[in-house]
Enzyme design. Structure first.
Site, PDB file in Angstrom:
ATOM      1  N   SER A  50       0.845  -1.189   0.000  1.00 19.63           N
ATOM      2  CA  SER A  50       0.000   0.000   0.000  1.00 19.63           C
ATOM      3  C   SER A  50       0.882   1.241   0.000  1.00 19.63           C
ATOM      4  O   SER A  50       2.063   1.190   0.352  1.00 19.63           O
ATOM      5  CB  SER A  50      -0.919  -0.003   1.218  1.00 19.63           C
ATOM      6  N   LYS A  51       0.269   2.351  -0.401  1.00 20.59           N
ATOM      7  CA  LYS A  51       1.010   3.606  -0.444  1.00 20.59           C
ATOM      8  C   LYS A  51       1.520   3.974   0.951  1.00 20.59           C
ATOM      9  O   LYS A  51       2.527   4.635   1.100  1.00 20.59           O
ATOM     10  CB  LYS A  51       0.118   4.710  -1.009  1.00 20.59           C
ATOM     11  N   ARG A  52       0.805   3.530   1.957  1.00 19.20           N
ATOM     12  CA  ARG A  52       1.185   3.837   3.340  1.00 19.20           C
ATOM     13  C   ARG A  52       2.411   3.033   3.793  1.00 19.20           C
ATOM     14  O   ARG A  52       3.075   3.399   4.750  1.00 19.20           O
ATOM     15  CB  ARG A  52       0.033   3.512   4.308  1.00 19.20           C
ATOM     16  N   ASP A  53       2.660   1.901   3.106  1.00 22.92           N
ATOM     17  CA  ASP A  53       3.769   1.038   3.528  1.00 22.92           C
ATOM     18  C   ASP A  53       5.103   1.759   3.497  1.00 22.92           C
ATOM     19  O   ASP A  53       6.019   1.441   4.248  1.00 22.92           O
ATOM     20  CB  ASP A  53       3.863  -0.213   2.633  1.00 22.92           C
TER      21      ASP A  53
END
Ligand code: GLU
Length: 536
Positions: free
Chosen positions: A292-295
């Site tokens: 995910s982009k948050r990773d």
């Protein structure tokens, strides 16, 4: 693979793709990357670009970029520009796009708005779609309606607008023709929905996954044309793939559930002979499931191609470019996230990838992203890249770090000397800034315990010797040091560490005599004498 769940009703198998496979084979290859301008381009997005690009180049085809901006609520300022900047940095320039022009424009869907309604109307006319006048309140009520008998309940389930409920809603299937005409004539807000057939199984042959089938009864009546007159993605993607003569449509696995809607639209609107061949690329997996982009922030590695500054939140997400990846390495590692050529080779140039890439060798299972491996690719690419090509990025880095590099000849030699030690571009700063400015700190503690008078005298003599040196090269400097050491009964090995620390400040860097050669006589002597004072 099958998206078809067991049911009592019979399935009608429609072999959509055979026709398309043969039709697509005879045409000039045309592929597209169709991003929605909603944010930065992450690994998966750039991989989709790359595979499209490689396929187009391999078959002498066209690669176009179409901006899918019909969902105005998700539009993000600057995202489109960012996409093109990223493609430029990666060296994956399209043949046709908003920026490159082409015969099939406009390449921004919002500018094609007027061309979609006629297709939606055609579907209504032929009984494949219908006008729906339901208000937001009516739709909300529907979502909470009890499910049809026989449908399994799950706590999270909400009723979808589908064949089980459409006849209870306010649409052109339930209203009389007169009522419908009146509502339309009065300009009543409405959408156009596809009428998903009941109990049909639709299938296509994915170039990666083989036959994929879906049961149409399980798919809701997706909106095709919105109340604001904009098409949804489903209608626009099919219409534009047709109008732009796309022969192969490649996209991420997350779009697979939309395939039955698209298949039917192809069938109803343009006939199967024009349908592109499809392939759905595997998901990219992070440390905990789908990347995910948050990773990025969570695990400390980049997920976007370049820095992305979100104008909505003001948040800056670091990109591979700014982290210090070379575009060649970035493409190489992306190519292998889901594909391999079947052999042992891991380092591929873009030209090799064009030659070797094949859709059949793309895996269907998720591809695990490993940041340590990504860095390994970059290290290999820095080693492989010529000094000429590294000069400009390294010079820029020095400039950003306010280190003046006045001499390109020296810079080239420095790059040649340290590049094998650099994994990411900023390592050049750490590995070589001491060539251009004296080290800010000297690791005195690493020398002091073994520092003594004999060493002090030795370095004083070395200074005198070096002052008189006529030849200034690594070889002579090493010989001189060894001779003086022998004359003073000192082992050269004991002198190397203090000498290195005098010149670079710490226990790192390339060969110490090569360093001295590049620093030049004056600077080498200056650093030795100032360090002697500190150690003493
Ligand atoms: N607009 C879609 C996206 O944002 C494109 C999907 C497709 O390629 O069909 O990814």
């Amino acid at each position: 693979m099958s998206f078809c769940m067991s049911r009592l009703a019979p399935c009608i198998l429609v072999p959509f793709n055979l026709v398309a496979i043969f039709a697509a084979m005879s045409k000039k290859v045309r592929v597209r990357f169709a991003p929605s301008p909603t944010g930065g381009l992450h690994l998966g997005g750039v991989r989709t670009v790359l595979y499209n690009y490689l396929f187009a180049r391999k078959y002498g085809g066209d690669f176009l970029v179409r901006i899918e901006d019909t969902d105005l609520s998700r539009y993000v300022q600057g995202a489109e520009e960012y996409i093109f900047d990223t493609l430029k940095w990666c060296g994956l320039e399209p043949d046709e796009s908003v920026q490159h022009g082409g015969d099939y424009g406009p390449y921004r869907q919002s500018e094609r708005k007027d061309s979609y309604r006629q297709y939606a109307e055609q579907l209504v006319k032929n009984g494949y779609a219908y006008y729906a006048f339901d208000t937001p309140e009516e739709l909300e009520k529907m979502r909470h309606a009890p499910l049809a008998i026989g449908v399994k309940t799950e706590q999270t389930h909400t009723q979808q607008y589908d064949h089980t409920i459409r006849m209870k809603m306010r649409n052109s299937l339930t209203l009389s023709a007169d009522e419908t005409h009146k509502l339309l004539a009065d300009g009543t807000r409405h959408v156009i929905r596809i009428k998903m057939p009941e109990n049909e199984t639709v299938s296509f042959t994915d170039m990666i996954r083989g036959e994929v089938s879906f049961e149409t009864s399980l798919v809701d009546d997706k909106v095709l044309l919105k109340a604001d007159g904009m098409p949804t993605y489903h209608l626009a993607v099919v219409v534009d793939d047709h109008l732009m003569r796309i022969t192969h449509a490649f996209r991420g696995e997350e779009w697979l559930p939309s395939a039955p809607v698209h298949l039917l639209l192809w069938k109803y609107l343009f006939g199967l002979e024009n349908m592109p061949q499809w392939a759905h690329f595997p998901l990219i997996l992070g440390p905990a499931g789908k990347l995910s982009k948050r990773d990025g922030a969570k695990y400390g590695f980049p997920v976007f191609a370049m820095n992305w500054n979100d104008p909505k939140t003001g948040e800056l997400t670091e990109g591979f470019k700014e982290k210090g990846f070379l575009p060649e390495a970035f493409l190489n590692l992306l190519a292998l996230l889901g594909w391999n050529d079947g052999g042992e080779q891991e380092i591929f140039t873009k030209e090799e990838l064009i030659e070797k890439f094949s859709m059949e060798r793309v895996h269907s299972a998720g591809a695990k992203f490993d940041y340590e491996k990504a860095k390994w690719f970059n290290h290999e690419w820095i080693k492989k890249t010529t000094v000429d090509s590294l000069r400009s990025p390294v010079r820029n880095l020095f400039e950003q770090n306010k280190i003046t590099v006045s001499d390109d000849v020296i810079l080239d030699k420095v790059i040649g000397l340290v590049k094998d030690r650099c994994t990411l571009l900023p390592d050049f700063i750490q590995q070589s800034s001491f060539f251009f400015k004296a080290p800010e700190s000297i690791d005195v503690d690493a020398v002091k315990p073994k520092w003594n008078e004999a060493k002090q005298l030795f370095f004083a003599e070395l200074i005198r010797n070096y002052e008189l040196a006529i030849e200034w090269n690594a070889h002579t400097l090493e010989n001189n040091l060894k001779e003086i050491a022998a004359a003073n009964n000192l082992k050269p090995g004991e002198l190397m560490l203090p000498f290195r620390i005098m010149l670079v400040g710490g226990k790192f860097g390339p060969g110490v005599f090569e360093i001295a050669e590049l620093l030049g006589k004056e600077e080498t002597i200056r650093r030795i004498s100032s360090a002697i004072k500190m150690f003493g």
